[in-house]
Design a protein around this motif. Structure first.
Motif, PDB file in Angstrom:
ATOM      1  N   TYR A  30       0.822  -1.223   0.000  1.00 44.61           N
ATOM      2  CA  TYR A  30       0.000   0.000   0.000  1.00 44.61           C
ATOM      3  C   TYR A  30       0.851   1.265   0.000  1.00 44.61           C
ATOM      4  O   TYR A  30       0.690   2.150  -0.854  1.00 44.61           O
ATOM      5  N   SER A 381      -9.483   8.915   9.717  1.00 48.96           N
ATOM      6  CA  SER A 381      -9.941  10.044   8.905  1.00 48.96           C
ATOM      7  C   SER A 381     -11.373   9.825   8.425  1.00 48.96           C
ATOM      8  O   SER A 381     -11.793   8.693   8.166  1.00 48.96           O
ATOM      9  N   LYS A 383     -12.529  12.018   5.962  1.00 52.47           N
ATOM     10  CA  LYS A 383     -12.519  12.608   4.624  1.00 52.47           C
ATOM     11  C   LYS A 383     -11.093  12.508   4.077  1.00 52.47           C
ATOM     12  O   LYS A 383     -10.157  12.254   4.840  1.00 52.47           O
ATOM     13  N   PRO A 384     -10.905  12.672   2.789  1.00 50.04           N
ATOM     14  CA  PRO A 384      -9.547  12.613   2.218  1.00 50.04           C
ATOM     15  C   PRO A 384      -8.628  13.641   2.875  1.00 50.04           C
ATOM     16  O   PRO A 384      -9.058  14.739   3.242  1.00 50.04           O
ATOM     17  N   TYR A 385      -7.358  13.278   3.033  1.00 50.21           N
ATOM     18  CA  TYR A 385      -6.392  14.137   3.715  1.00 50.21           C
ATOM     19  C   TYR A 385      -5.078  14.125   2.948  1.00 50.21           C
ATOM     20  O   TYR A 385      -4.523  13.056   2.661  1.00 50.21           O
ATOM     21  N   GLN A 386      -4.589  15.323   2.618  1.00 47.87           N
ATOM     22  CA  GLN A 386      -3.318  15.436   1.907  1.00 47.87           C
ATOM     23  C   GLN A 386      -2.178  15.497   2.906  1.00 47.87           C
ATOM     24  O   GLN A 386      -2.139  16.349   3.795  1.00 47.87           O
ATOM     25  N   VAL A 393      -2.647  11.981  -1.266  1.00 45.23           N
ATOM     26  CA  VAL A 393      -3.927  12.173  -0.595  1.00 45.23           C
ATOM     27  C   VAL A 393      -4.400  10.829  -0.052  1.00 45.23           C
ATOM     28  O   VAL A 393      -4.633   9.883  -0.809  1.00 45.23           O
ATOM     29  N   LEU A 394      -4.510  10.742   1.257  1.00 45.18           N
ATOM     30  CA  LEU A 394      -5.003   9.516   1.887  1.00 45.18           C
ATOM     31  C   LEU A 394      -6.531   9.496   1.817  1.00 45.18           C
ATOM     32  O   LEU A 394      -7.179  10.515   2.035  1.00 45.18           O
ATOM     33  N   PRO A 395      -7.109   8.354   1.520  1.00 46.42           N
ATOM     34  CA  PRO A 395      -8.570   8.277   1.418  1.00 46.42           C
ATOM     35  C   PRO A 395      -9.242   8.330   2.781  1.00 46.42           C
ATOM     36  O   PRO A 395      -8.613   8.120   3.820  1.00 46.42           O
ATOM     37  N   SER A 396     -10.531   8.612   2.784  1.00 43.31           N
ATOM     38  CA  SER A 396     -11.325   8.554   4.005  1.00 43.31           C
ATOM     39  C   SER A 396     -11.245   7.145   4.583  1.00 43.31           C
ATOM     40  O   SER A 396     -11.222   6.155   3.853  1.00 43.31           O
ATOM     41  N   SER A 398      -8.652   6.246   6.522  1.00 44.10           N
ATOM     42  CA  SER A 398      -7.249   5.968   6.833  1.00 44.10           C
ATOM     43  C   SER A 398      -7.030   6.064   8.341  1.00 44.10           C
ATOM     44  O   SER A 398      -7.712   6.817   9.039  1.00 44.10           O
TER      45      SER A 398
END
Length: 508
Positions: A30, A381, A383-386, A393-396, A398
């Motif tokens: 991943y 998370s 929501k997506p987070y950069q 950008v990590l997906p919701s 994470s």
């Protein structure tokens, strides 16, 4: 016919194993696919498998991963085969806990209300329900409410002194954490449930036994934890529970009885049960999506208040007493401060007097620094987070790990971290410290709601133990303390053993 069945069964089994292998393999690539630096795991159990298999304490593993991550600010790791972001920089920590909190509001703790009603407590709840419950519970921990409960804690402190007096006459070493757990169990029982627990005088006290069961991880619970860490969705799908059934039934019953008794006898004590009663009785005009405070939800809050309150504070008291036994000069200085405060308040430990004991506060803070009872916490998370400084950008959904123990033992922030040094917490030292390097109660909106109560009962436990008694090491003492392997909390491997002796009147 039989041969065909065997062949078909083998083909299905091979297919399932192949899919599982490909899934796990994909999980372990991943971070590489995202272009995020990562710490190679030791086995398919991930980077923390040695804790699960009880080969090493979690504190040691956190330091190891932190050292490999600190130059990068964050790295990818695996909690079993679940990809997880490991934070190793205070600025990234601040970004997740404060600046971008709306992206990381959840803790990722298990909450299966149908199969485990006591899991729906404020520490595990997410989303709007967490906000509703947290908002309603917050008034319990204001200075005014804690001041109202101060006399209840003092009564338990006096019981602790009597108990220590009885042990002194036997001239035996005491396990400080166990004695402290009895004290904090009595405190929580009095302040939360309005019940005199008698844990110090009764070796078979019901609440103390429940506390032990809450910490005794069974094989079934270890399996549930494995499922939770590797596949949280499966944990909920299977409706697994981490709460022993008899513990669940005990707390549901004792909370219901407390409600009924106070309602029937019009009793008010300005404690936690009173607040929960008010939430239950208030005439709420519920709109769509509003939280309903039924008996099970209210009991869950009393349950976590008891569980988190007695365990974390008792462990902290035990470690503080150990360090005072090691450092006699600190013990003498603290006792002098205590006696001066009492002399100024007619021999009493007043609320204001306790708040004014600066050296006590320094001892308390340094104990939390060196021995953070909860060595790591997590966030999930929504929501997506950069990732800061990258295009990743990590997906919701994470997950991230916040290694409290590693931050507290980073020599960059705390030189000679293994040395117990209360001077790290003078006003001047605190003003110069880099933010988010000292986080014993977490940080941001999801910090520990009961931190001020924990501080109050811990300080009263410490001063009650040293007021009339001298603490010293004994043959059973372990110094430095070694930690229990595989434990979720920072527990001493063989306990915290000290000797307690009476101080003569001429020494007071």
């Amino acid at each position: 016919m039989f041969t065909q069945i065997v062949v078909n069964t083998c083909l299905v089994l091979v297919g399932v194993l192949t899919v599982l292998y490909l899934y796990i393999r994909r999980q372990f690539t991943y971070w590489e696919r995202l272009g995020v630096p990562y710490v190679k795991p030791d086995s398919f159990l991930g980077n923390f498998g040695d804790s699960f298999t009880k080969k090493r304490p979690m504190s040691e593993i956190l330091i190891e991963v932190y050292d490999k991550s600190s130059g990068k600010g964050f790295t990818g790791v695996w909690n079993f085969f679940s990809p997880t972001l490991f934070l190793a920089n205070p600025e990234v920590l601040r970004d997740i806990m404060i600046k971008n909190f709306d992206a990381w509001t959840d803790r990722g703790l298990p909450s299966n209300p149908e199969s485990d009603p006591l899991s729906q407590h404020v520490a595990a709840l997410d989303g709007k329900m967490w906000k509703d419950v947290r908002t309603k519970l917050t008034p319990t921990f204001t200075s005014a409410k804690l001041k109202h409960m101060h006399y209840l804690l003092l009564e338990c402190g006096k019981d602790l002194e009597k108990y220590l007096e009885s042990l002194v006459s036997k001239n035996e070493a005491i396990e400080a954490r166990e004695v402290s757990a009895k004290f904090t169990t009595d405190v929580i029982g009095s302040c939360a449930f309005g019940i005199q627990m008698n844990s110090l005088s009764d070796e078979d006290a019901a609440f103390r036994n429940m506390g032990k069961k809450m910490l005794n991880v069974t094989i079934g619970q270890r399996f549930a934890i494995l499922v939770l860490l590797s596949s949280p969705w499966l944990f909920k799908k299977l409706k697994l529970s981490l709460t022993p059934r008899d513990v669940e039934e005990f707390f549901l019953r004792i909370t219901r009885e407390a409600f009924e008794y106070r309602e029937k006898n019009n009793v008010q004590r300005h404690d936690f049960i009173d607040l929960l009663r008010n939430l239950k009785n208030v005439d709420q005009s519920l709109g769509e999506g509003e939280t309903v405070f039924d008996d099970k939800l209210l009991t869950a809050q009393a349950f976590v208040f008891f569980g988190a309150g007695f365990e974390t504070s008792s462990t902290t008291i035990g470690y503080a007493l150990h360090e005072l036994a090691v450092n006699q000069d600190m013990q003498d200085r603290l006792r002098k401060e205590l006696h001066e405060m009492k002399a100024a308040n007619k021999g009493e430990i007043t609320w204001d007097g306790l708040q004014g004991m600066k050296y006590l506060d320094m001892i308390f803070q340094e104990t939390l620094r060196k021995y953070p009872v909860v060595p790591q916490i997590s966030r999930v998370s929504v929501k997506p987070y950069q990732l800061p400084g990258t295009n990743v950008v990590l997906p919701s959904g994470s997950r991230c790990i916040i290694p409290i123990y590693a931050f507290h033992h980073d020599p960059q922030f705390f030189p000679n971290p293994e040395i117990f040094d209360p001077k790290r917490f003078t006003d001047e030292a605190k003003a110069q410290r880099r933010p988010f390097t000292f986080i014993p109660f977490g940080g941001g909106p999801r910090n520990c709601i009961g931190s001020r109560f924990a501080e109050q009962q811990t300080k009263i436990g410490i001063v009650s133990a040293i007021d009339k008694f001298k603490l010293s090491l004994c043959e059973k003492s372990q110094n430095p303390i070694q930690y229990k392997k595989g434990a979720h909390f920072l527990h001493a491997d063989i306990g915290v053993w000290i000797k307690v002796s009476r101080i003569g009147a001429d020494n007071k």
